[in-house]
Design an enzyme around this catalytic site. Structure first.
Site, PDB file in Angstrom:
ATOM      1  N   THR A 287       0.854  -0.840  -0.245  1.00 28.69           N
ATOM      2  CA  THR A 287       0.280   0.350   0.138  1.00 28.69           C
ATOM      3  C   THR A 287       0.743   2.069   0.229  1.00 28.69           C
ATOM      4  OG1 THR A 287      -1.669  -1.230   1.276  1.00 28.69           O
ATOM      5  CG2 THR A 287      -1.286   1.225   1.285  1.00 28.69           C
TER       6      THR A 287
ATOM      7  N   LYS B 296      14.100   8.237   3.049  1.00 26.92           N
ATOM      8  CA  LYS B 296      13.557   7.044   4.359  1.00 26.92           C
ATOM      9  C   LYS B 296      14.412   6.417   4.766  1.00 26.92           C
ATOM     10  CE  LYS B 296       8.967   7.405   2.435  1.00 26.92           C
ATOM     11  NZ  LYS B 296       8.375   6.540   1.646  1.00 26.92           N
TER      12      LYS B 296
ATOM     13  N   ASP C 156       6.453  -4.068  -0.709  1.00 31.43           N
ATOM     14  CA  ASP C 156       5.549  -2.807  -0.488  1.00 31.43           C
ATOM     15  C   ASP C 156       6.432  -1.805  -0.188  1.00 31.43           C
ATOM     16  OD1 ASP C 156       4.051  -1.089   0.702  1.00 31.43           O
ATOM     17  OD2 ASP C 156       3.459  -2.873   2.147  1.00 31.43           O
TER      18      ASP C 156
ATOM     19  N   ASP D 283       8.359   3.732   5.877  1.00 34.38           N
ATOM     20  CA  ASP D 283       7.958   4.830   5.653  1.00 34.38           C
ATOM     21  C   ASP D 283      10.106   4.673   7.130  1.00 34.38           C
ATOM     22  OD1 ASP D 283       5.657   5.326   5.632  1.00 34.38           O
ATOM     23  OD2 ASP D 283       4.911   4.211   7.027  1.00 34.38           O
TER      24      ASP D 283
ATOM     25  N   GLU E  90      -0.611  -5.262   5.723  1.00 32.40           N
ATOM     26  CA  GLU E  90       0.686  -5.571   5.077  1.00 32.40           C
ATOM     27  C   GLU E  90       1.983  -6.966   5.526  1.00 32.40           C
ATOM     28  OE1 GLU E  90       1.382  -0.879   3.177  1.00 32.40           O
ATOM     29  OE2 GLU E  90       2.273  -1.289   5.240  1.00 32.40           O
TER      30      GLU E  90
END
Ligand SMILES: O=C[C@H](O)[C@H](O)[C@H](O)COP(=O)(O)O
Length: 227
Positions: A26, A123, A83, A86, A105
């Site tokens: 996502t 990140k 995926d 963060d 996830e």
């Protein structure tokens, strides 16, 4: 930034073969991947690839992009999952869940043969918790008690509020999200287990020891980190 996301998404396509079952993450980076995968399927460059979405967002996007979807209980194995994240530390531990999709996830990515993470270089952190809070999905009735219990870990938690919706964010599973800011997470695996031991916690956004490969978009191209 968007160019870096596109770059890593394109690189991730190199890991996809015909007849694969792929976990579809996502977020904005994975969104590029799903759209590119859809194009490859439309043109016939790839065949018989099925996606297992990790959220309403990735399911809708997959269907719109021409990627056929299946659910976890319809497959025997997941070949690969793709995926975003963060935060990524030097040992490839992750914080995930800015999009509130962390539970599904983790369910999918934990079970994937290979889990590939796509990020831009902003990140990368020295330790988890350096920049981002840890999202924690909680049963709504327990949110206040859990917020207080998190103080034991020197974490300050906020109930995530909706944008374009009054009141708290409701996850795809009907729960709330607490965003817990830690000073420094010394041992990600231990903290991941500790948080999940609190009654009422459904899942937390620390993904320790799960990622196999991280593709990092940088100004000088895509860099690959491996565990
Ligand atoms: O719940 C959302 C996810 O964990 C995302 O994969 C993560 O927040 C990264 O998203 P983005 O690629 O948009 O930065």
């Amino acid at each position: 930034m968007e160019e870096m996301k596109r770059m890593v998404a394109k690189e991730a396509l190199k890991y996809i073969d015909d007849d694969m079952i792929i976990g579809l993450g996502t977020g904005s980076t994975t969104a590029y991947f799903i759209q590119m995968l859809g194009k490859k399927l439309m043109t016939g460059e790839l065949e018989d690839v099925y996606g297992i979405p990790t959220s309403h967002q990735s399911r809708l996007l997959a269907l719109e992009s021409g990627v056929p979807v299946v659910s976890l209980d319809e497959v025997d194995a997941i070949d690969l999952a793709i995926d975003g994240a963060d935060e990524v530390d030097p040992h490839l531990n992750l914080i995930k869940g800015r999009g509130a999709a962390l539970t599904m996830e983790k369910i999918i990515e934990y079970r994937a043969g290979t889990f590939i993470v796509l990020v831009d270089e902003s990140k990368l952190v020295e330790y988890l918790g350096q920049k981002m809070p840890v999202p924690i999905e909680v049963i709504p009735a327990a949110w206040r008690a859990i917020k207080e219990e998190l103080e034991v870990f020197n974490a300050t938690a906020e109930l995530r509020m909706g944008v374009k919706k009054d009141g708290p964010v409701i996850t795809d599973n009907g729960n709330f999200i607490l965003d817990a800011k830690f000073e420094k997470i010394e041992d990600p695996l231990d903290m991941e287990i500790e948080l999940n031991n609190i009654p009422g916690v459904v899942e937390n956004g620390i993904f320790a020891d799960i990622a196999d490969i991280v593709l990092v978009g940088t100004k000088d191209g895509v860099k690959r980190m491996e565990r």
